[in-house]
Design an enzyme around this catalytic site. Structure first.
Site, PDB file in Angstrom:
ATOM      1  N   ALA A  77      14.366  -3.880  75.800  1.00  0.00           N
ATOM      2  CA  ALA A  77      15.139  -4.653  74.750  1.00  0.00           C
ATOM      3  C   ALA A  77      15.273  -6.074  75.175  1.00  0.00           C
ATOM      4  O   ALA A  77      15.383  -6.441  76.448  1.00  0.00           O
ATOM      5  CB  ALA A  77      16.458  -3.895  74.364  1.00  0.00           C
ATOM      6  N   ASP A  78      14.944  -7.053  74.100  1.00  0.00           N
ATOM      7  CA  ASP A  78      15.503  -8.203  74.148  1.00  0.00           C
ATOM      8  C   ASP A  78      16.654  -8.624  73.768  1.00  0.00           C
ATOM      9  O   ASP A  78      17.381  -9.649  74.386  1.00  0.00           O
ATOM     10  CB  ASP A  78      14.315  -9.277  73.799  1.00  0.00           C
ATOM     11  CG  ASP A  78      13.063  -9.035  74.602  1.00  0.00           C
ATOM     12  OD1 ASP A  78      12.746  -9.919  75.215  1.00  0.00           O
ATOM     13  OD2 ASP A  78      12.204  -8.297  74.155  1.00  0.00           O
TER      14      ASP A  78
END
Length: 387
Positions: A258-259
């Site tokens: 995830a960013d």
């Protein structure tokens, strides 16, 4: 783990990154000498992966301040606390703009800003403030490997239990991933790829599957390179083949990085993650997000507030790789080339770097503090226990 596989290395005051645009055919380290060097490396994706770019930004600040401390002539912004504060905050703000979607970068710069304010509040002089910031910046990088191993363990053990609860043995698991979330995207071991690595190390993995992750091919270039290095059995597939894979092969779980994760669990990650999540839901396959606490942004309620970076159109029109058949230059290095795969001057190219997967399609979110799942009948997560 293959210890030689790394995105960042430091020795004797030198900060270097591996140029990921040239991998897997050429391993070239680039020295980061200035803040602008770090900004360019992050912006141009010579280094990528939310934890890795946060580490680089922090270490670049540490190197910058170290050079200022060691300079025979103190820079003008060392003349007062106010001048130091103004100069340092401008640098942190500049670095943050390099990749706006990746919340880890913002978390690192905010942490350094908070440390700066605390040191000033404590009445420290400029040199002591600089030394304190250097120590904090190095700690940001050092924390990454340990927490990656923890979240990989939590996630892997959770998946094994899910398979057992569904009547399986918990052995010979097939797990798919998207993009690259291993040592090259972090300071070591990895997040979602770390989960796969942990399953392999504990004898629970049969095969890893990974998407090419176009247009930058982080999967076919980087994840393939890491899995080969780790000698983990693996299979690559084109992004458009995920549905076919799920139809014809038993896949026990999808693990992605995830960013940025919103308060309700909506997750921004590499483009193509949402596609995989929709198909996983259709086929009843657990979809697991693995990311550090620093990726969770509790200040935004849901994914609609996550800024999505739009990359230049030309990047979707080009592919870079080694010449085939292989051609070596005078130094014995594989010759590489960039080719255009579209008509020149193509108008209308949609090229977002990320998409947002709604929490309703995510089965579990894993951080170094544990695993969160949704309550029965709910579409949102309570992430409080794992942040």
């Amino acid at each position: 783990m293959v210890t030689g596989l790394t995105s960042i290395r430091t020795s004797e005051g030198k900060l270097e990154i591996v140029n990921q645009l040239l991998l897997p055919h050429t391993v070239e380290f680039i020295e980061i000498k200035t803040i602008d060097d770090a900004y360019d490396a992050i912006k141009s994706m010579k280094i990528r992966g939310a934890p890795a770019i946060a580490s680089l930004a922090a270490l670049a600040v540490a190197g910058y301040l170290t050079k200022a401390l060691e300079s025979p002539t103190a820079p003008v912004w060392f003349e007062s606390t106010a001048a130091f504060k103004e100069h340092t905050e401008a640098i942190l703000a500049h670095l943050f703009t390099a990749r706006p979607t990746a919340v880890n970068l913002g978390a690192a710069t905010r942490r350094l800003s908070k440390k700066l304010a605390a040191l000033i509040e404590a009445g420290k002089d400029v040199r002591a403030i600089a030394q304190g910031l250097i120590a904090e910046a190095k700690e940001i990088d050092a924390e990454d490997v340990g927490r990656n191993k923890l979240m990989a363990k939590w996630g892997a053990e959770w998946l094994v239990e899910q398979v057992k609860n569904a009547g399986g043995s918990g052995d010979n698991l097939n797990v798919m991933t998207v993009c690259n979330t291993g040592s090259l995207a972090t300071s070591g071991y990895g997040t979602a790829l770390g989960l796969i690595t942990h399953l392999h190390e504990t004898g629970k993995l049969q095969r890893a599957f990974f998407t090419q992750s176009t247009p930058y091919h982080q999967g076919s270039r980087l994840t393939a390179f890491e899995l080969q290095s780790l000698k983990i059995p693996s299979t690559m597939l084109c992004d458009s083949m995920v549905g076919s894979l799920f139809q014809h092969h038993q896949i026990h779980g999808i693990a992605v990085g995830a960013d940025r994760i919103a308060r309700n669990g909506d997750t921004a990650n590499k483009i193509g993650t949402y596609n995989a999540a929709v198909l996983a839901a259709r086929h009843g396959i657990p979809f697991i997000v693995v990311a550090p606490v620093s990726t969770v942004d509790l200040e935004i309620a849901d994914g609609s507030s996550i800024p999505i970076e739009q990359r230049p159109a030309i990047e979707a029109c080009l592919v870079r790789g080694a010449l085939f058949p292989t051609v070596l230059n005078a130094d014995g290095v594989k010759e590489q080339a960039t080719v255009m795969v579209t008509p020149e001057g193509l108008e209308g190219v949609y090229n977002p770097s990320f998409d947002v997967t709604p929490a309703s399609l995510i089965t579990a979110i894993v951080t170094e503090k544990g695993v969160a799942v949704k309550k029965a009948g709910e579409d949102a997560f309570d992430l409080t226990p794992i942040v």
